[in-house]
Design an enzyme around this catalytic site. Structure first.
Site, PDB file in Angstrom:
ATOM      1  N   HIS A 164      70.415  14.960  80.196  1.00 50.02           N
ATOM      2  CA  HIS A 164      70.906  14.669  78.847  1.00 50.02           C
ATOM      3  C   HIS A 164      71.190  15.974  78.125  1.00 50.02           C
ATOM      4  CE1 HIS A 164      66.491  14.816  78.759  1.00 50.02           C
ATOM      5  NE2 HIS A 164      66.583  15.345  77.548  1.00 50.02           N
ATOM      6  N   ILE A 192      65.270   9.468  69.304  1.00 55.57           N
ATOM      7  CA  ILE A 192      64.262   8.672  68.600  1.00 55.57           C
ATOM      8  C   ILE A 192      63.365   9.554  67.726  1.00 55.57           C
ATOM      9  CG2 ILE A 192      62.361   8.713  70.282  1.00 55.57           C
ATOM     10  CD1 ILE A 192      62.330   5.602  70.031  1.00 55.57           C
ATOM     11  N   GLY A 202      61.063  22.776  79.565  1.00 53.37           N
ATOM     12  CA  GLY A 202      60.535  21.822  78.591  1.00 53.37           C
ATOM     13  C   GLY A 202      61.136  20.431  78.699  1.00 53.37           C
TER      14      GLY A 202
HETATM   15  P1  5GP Z   1      63.846  16.594  76.700  1.00 49.56           P
HETATM   16  O1  5GP Z   1      62.628  17.346  76.277  1.00 49.56           O
HETATM   17  O2  5GP Z   1      63.623  15.858  78.000  1.00 49.56           O
HETATM   18  O3  5GP Z   1      65.084  17.422  76.694  1.00 49.56           O
HETATM   19  O4  5GP Z   1      64.089  15.536  75.555  1.00 49.56           O
HETATM   20  C1  5GP Z   1      63.845  14.173  75.654  1.00 49.56           C
HETATM   21  C2  5GP Z   1      64.245  13.588  74.328  1.00 49.56           C
HETATM   22  O5  5GP Z   1      64.334  12.189  74.464  1.00 49.56           O
HETATM   23  C3  5GP Z   1      63.241  13.851  73.203  1.00 49.56           C
HETATM   24  O6  5GP Z   1      63.909  14.535  72.149  1.00 49.56           O
HETATM   25  C4  5GP Z   1      62.778  12.470  72.772  1.00 49.56           C
HETATM   26  O7  5GP Z   1      62.620  12.355  71.361  1.00 49.56           O
HETATM   27  C5  5GP Z   1      63.895  11.577  73.286  1.00 49.56           C
HETATM   28  N1  5GP Z   1      63.468  10.244  73.666  1.00 49.56           N
HETATM   29  C6  5GP Z   1      62.425   9.917  74.471  1.00 49.56           C
HETATM   30  N2  5GP Z   1      62.343   8.591  74.620  1.00 49.56           N
HETATM   31  C7  5GP Z   1      63.367   8.058  73.907  1.00 49.56           C
HETATM   32  C8  5GP Z   1      63.805   6.715  73.683  1.00 49.56           C
HETATM   33  O8  5GP Z   1      63.243   5.736  74.180  1.00 49.56           O
HETATM   34  N3  5GP Z   1      64.888   6.540  72.879  1.00 49.56           N
HETATM   35  C9  5GP Z   1      65.550   7.603  72.318  1.00 49.56           C
HETATM   36  N4  5GP Z   1      66.596   7.320  71.551  1.00 49.56           N
HETATM   37  N5  5GP Z   1      65.165   8.873  72.516  1.00 49.56           N
HETATM   38  C10 5GP Z   1      64.094   9.106  73.299  1.00 49.56           C
END
Ligand code: 5GP
Ligand code: ZN
Length: 115
Positions: free
Chosen positions: A99, A31, A92
């Site tokens: 994911h 997103i 982070g």
């Molecule tokens: P992390 O820091 O946990 O590796 O990354 C989480 C990622 O999830 C971030 O890049 C953020 O932009 C993405 N993200 C968070 N909420 C949503 C959502 O509701 N939909 C989508 N498509 N991406 C999300």
């Protein structure tokens, strides 16, 4: 996990820009992209973080890795791409559902950087 945003996306309760789906895995665009192309691959099963995966997840984790280059090519990243899995506060991680980020592409303000 009823309060997990990626479980809700996997269940179709929250919309996403889907890249790929099968019985075990889902891929969708981030997103808040950090590159011209930025999507992620998740297992549909709730695994909170990479260091909570078990030996029984070996096949699932392998499938995530093998799917990444296939989808990257489909998304126009045949020249190459980065993969990132953030784990825990020290890594982070913001969303606690495993994911793998896949990102890349050409633009004036995006340069792949060294780790
Ligand atoms: P992390 O820091 O946990 O590796 O990354 C989480 C990622 O999830 C971030 O890049 C953020 O932009 C993405 N993200 C968070 N909420 C949503 C959502 O509701 N939909 C989508 N498509 N991406 C999300
Ligand atoms: Zn989840």
């Amino acid at each position: 996990m009823s309060d997990c945003i990626f479980c809700k996306i996997a269940a179709g309760e929250i919309p996403c820009r889907k890249v790929y789906e099968d019985g075990d895995l889902l891929a969708f665009h981030d997103i808040n992209p950090v590159a011209p192309v930025h999507f992620m691959i998740i297992p549909k099963e709730h695994i909170a973080r990479l260091d909570e995966a078990h030996a029984r997840h070996e096949w699932l984790l392998g499938r995530m890795l093998l799917l990444a280059p296939m989808l990257a090519k489909e998304q126009g990243l045949g020249h190459g791409f980065r993969t990132v899995i953030n784990t825990g506060p020290g890594g982070g991680q913001e969303v606690y559902h495993l994911h793998m980020h896949i990102f890349g592409g050409e633009s004036a303000d995006y340069r792949p950087h060294r780790l």
